[in-house]
Design a protein around this motif. Sequence first.
Motif, PDB file in Angstrom:
ATOM      1  N   THR A 298      29.928 -44.055  16.759  1.00  0.00           N
ATOM      2  CA  THR A 298      29.119 -43.024  17.390  1.00  0.00           C
ATOM      3  C   THR A 298      29.749 -41.657  17.177  1.00  0.00           C
ATOM      4  N   ALA A 299      31.074 -41.586  17.251  1.00  0.00           N
ATOM      5  CA  ALA A 299      31.766 -40.314  17.049  1.00  0.00           C
ATOM      6  C   ALA A 299      31.589 -39.811  15.622  1.00  0.00           C
ATOM      7  N   ALA A 300      31.362 -40.719  14.680  1.00  0.00           N
ATOM      8  CA  ALA A 300      31.188 -40.327  13.291  1.00  0.00           C
ATOM      9  C   ALA A 300      29.783 -39.785  13.013  1.00  0.00           C
ATOM     10  N   ILE A 301      28.869 -39.951  13.941  1.00  0.00           N
ATOM     11  CA  ILE A 301      27.503 -39.457  13.772  1.00  0.00           C
ATOM     12  C   ILE A 301      27.492 -37.981  14.131  1.00  0.00           C
ATOM     13  N   GLY A 302      27.248 -37.156  13.141  1.00  0.00           N
ATOM     14  CA  GLY A 302      27.334 -35.712  13.327  1.00  0.00           C
ATOM     15  C   GLY A 302      26.510 -35.173  14.476  1.00  0.00           C
ATOM     16  N   ILE A 303      25.294 -35.630  14.598  1.00  0.00           N
ATOM     17  CA  ILE A 303      24.401 -35.057  15.610  1.00  0.00           C
ATOM     18  C   ILE A 303      24.826 -35.398  17.034  1.00  0.00           C
ATOM     19  N   SER A 304      25.789 -36.299  17.170  1.00  0.00           N
ATOM     20  CA  SER A 304      26.279 -36.620  18.509  1.00  0.00           C
ATOM     21  C   SER A 304      27.217 -35.526  19.023  1.00  0.00           C
ATOM     22  N   HIS A 305      27.580 -34.569  18.169  1.00  0.00           N
ATOM     23  CA  HIS A 305      28.475 -33.491  18.566  1.00  0.00           C
ATOM     24  C   HIS A 305      27.680 -32.228  18.879  1.00  0.00           C
ATOM     25  N   LYS A 306      28.012 -31.597  19.960  1.00  0.00           N
ATOM     26  CA  LYS A 306      27.299 -30.419  20.445  1.00  0.00           C
ATOM     27  C   LYS A 306      27.237 -29.315  19.389  1.00  0.00           C
ATOM     28  N   VAL A 307      28.334 -29.044  18.726  1.00  0.00           N
ATOM     29  CA  VAL A 307      28.371 -27.953  17.751  1.00  0.00           C
ATOM     30  C   VAL A 307      27.401 -28.210  16.593  1.00  0.00           C
ATOM     31  N   VAL A 308      27.254 -29.447  16.184  1.00  0.00           N
ATOM     32  CA  VAL A 308      26.322 -29.780  15.108  1.00  0.00           C
ATOM     33  C   VAL A 308      24.891 -29.559  15.581  1.00  0.00           C
ATOM     34  N   ARG A 309      24.603 -29.981  16.803  1.00  0.00           N
ATOM     35  CA  ARG A 309      23.251 -29.781  17.339  1.00  0.00           C
ATOM     36  C   ARG A 309      22.923 -28.296  17.456  1.00  0.00           C
ATOM     37  N   LEU A 310      23.896 -27.505  17.920  1.00  0.00           N
ATOM     38  CA  LEU A 310      23.661 -26.066  18.069  1.00  0.00           C
ATOM     39  C   LEU A 310      23.439 -25.400  16.713  1.00  0.00           C
ATOM     40  N   ARG A 311      24.218 -25.774  15.711  1.00  0.00           N
ATOM     41  CA  ARG A 311      24.035 -25.191  14.379  1.00  0.00           C
ATOM     42  C   ARG A 311      22.668 -25.553  13.816  1.00  0.00           C
ATOM     43  N   THR A 312      22.243 -26.792  14.024  1.00  0.00           N
ATOM     44  CA  THR A 312      20.928 -27.225  13.545  1.00  0.00           C
ATOM     45  C   THR A 312      19.828 -26.454  14.267  1.00  0.00           C
ATOM     46  N   LEU A 313      19.950 -26.311  15.574  1.00  0.00           N
ATOM     47  CA  LEU A 313      18.959 -25.553  16.332  1.00  0.00           C
ATOM     48  C   LEU A 313      18.915 -24.091  15.880  1.00  0.00           C
ATOM     49  N   ALA A 314      20.065 -23.511  15.555  1.00  0.00           N
ATOM     50  CA  ALA A 314      20.113 -22.128  15.078  1.00  0.00           C
ATOM     51  C   ALA A 314      19.359 -21.996  13.753  1.00  0.00           C
ATOM     52  N   ARG A 315      19.587 -22.934  12.834  1.00  0.00           N
ATOM     53  CA  ARG A 315      18.877 -22.895  11.543  1.00  0.00           C
ATOM     54  C   ARG A 315      17.374 -23.027  11.756  1.00  0.00           C
ATOM     55  N   LEU A 316      16.979 -23.957  12.640  1.00  0.00           N
ATOM     56  CA  LEU A 316      15.549 -24.152  12.903  1.00  0.00           C
ATOM     57  C   LEU A 316      14.927 -22.913  13.530  1.00  0.00           C
ATOM     58  N   ALA A 317      15.636 -22.278  14.461  1.00  0.00           N
ATOM     59  CA  ALA A 317      15.116 -21.082  15.123  1.00  0.00           C
ATOM     60  C   ALA A 317      14.949 -19.947  14.117  1.00  0.00           C
ATOM     61  N   GLU A 318      15.923 -19.775  13.223  1.00  0.00           N
ATOM     62  CA  GLU A 318      15.816 -18.727  12.202  1.00  0.00           C
ATOM     63  C   GLU A 318      14.626 -18.980  11.282  1.00  0.00           C
ATOM     64  N   LYS A 319      14.450 -20.222  10.891  1.00  0.00           N
ATOM     65  CA  LYS A 319      13.331 -20.579  10.008  1.00  0.00           C
ATOM     66  C   LYS A 319      11.994 -20.356  10.722  1.00  0.00           C
ATOM     67  N   ALA A 320      11.921 -20.749  11.984  1.00  0.00           N
ATOM     68  CA  ALA A 320      10.683 -20.564  12.754  1.00  0.00           C
ATOM     69  C   ALA A 320      10.384 -19.084  12.954  1.00  0.00           C
TER      70      ALA A 320
ATOM     71  N   GLN B 240      16.025 -25.021  24.253  1.00  0.00           N
ATOM     72  CA  GLN B 240      16.851 -26.196  23.957  1.00  0.00           C
ATOM     73  C   GLN B 240      18.312 -25.808  23.790  1.00  0.00           C
ATOM     74  N   VAL B 241      18.569 -24.677  23.131  1.00  0.00           N
ATOM     75  CA  VAL B 241      19.945 -24.198  22.967  1.00  0.00           C
ATOM     76  C   VAL B 241      20.571 -23.930  24.329  1.00  0.00           C
ATOM     77  N   ALA B 242      19.807 -23.285  25.211  1.00  0.00           N
ATOM     78  CA  ALA B 242      20.320 -22.994  26.553  1.00  0.00           C
ATOM     79  C   ALA B 242      20.664 -24.284  27.288  1.00  0.00           C
ATOM     80  N   LYS B 243      19.844 -25.289  27.142  1.00  0.00           N
ATOM     81  CA  LYS B 243      20.123 -26.578  27.774  1.00  0.00           C
ATOM     82  C   LYS B 243      21.382 -27.212  27.195  1.00  0.00           C
ATOM     83  N   GLU B 244      21.554 -27.128  25.884  1.00  0.00           N
ATOM     84  CA  GLU B 244      22.752 -27.666  25.238  1.00  0.00           C
ATOM     85  C   GLU B 244      24.015 -26.988  25.748  1.00  0.00           C
ATOM     86  N   CYS B 245      23.899 -25.706  26.068  1.00  0.00           N
ATOM     87  CA  CYS B 245      25.062 -24.939  26.494  1.00  0.00           C
ATOM     88  C   CYS B 245      25.400 -25.130  27.965  1.00  0.00           C
TER      89      CYS B 245
END
Length: 157
Positions: free
Chosen positions: A76-98, A113-118
């Motif tokens: 589970t630890a090896a799954i990138g999306i299980s880490h907060k920083v990976v989720r935040l970076r992905t959300l940032a990319r999606l927000a910029e694209k949107a 969603q970012v606010a909830k993650e934080c």
Amino acid sequence: MAQNSLPDEVKTFVVQQLACFETPSDVVKAVKEEFGHEITRQAVEYYDPGKRAGASLSEEYRTLFAATREAFLADTAAIGISHKVVRLRTLARLAEKAERAGNMVLVASLLEQVAKECGDAFTNKRQVENTGKDGAPLMDGGITVTFVRPAPVPDAG
């Protein structure tokens, strides 16, 4: 079917499923699908060393449970999306694209969603200060309370 009459491969399967945080109900269904055996939730709980029913579980299955749980958590630890920083970076990319696409509704949703993650950034919790400046008490001294008994009312009658 009693737990003692289960084939070893079914017992091993049950232990491993429980070690991977599957619920007893889900394990019952999986045993039926995989092996065609009917087993009760109570019988499944016998193979969970963390439950009262599993208190007499053999050392062999306890060891298997511990090893499976450890491997599962490591995977589970090896799954990138299980880490907060990976989720935040992905959300940032999606927000910029949107935002580039002009989809402001999606941008607002992603920001939420970012606010909830934080953490508390998106809640209406209020921070109450319990101390004064630099940790000093809010008031020096204390509050004195004096209880006063009312005078008896004369009988008017």
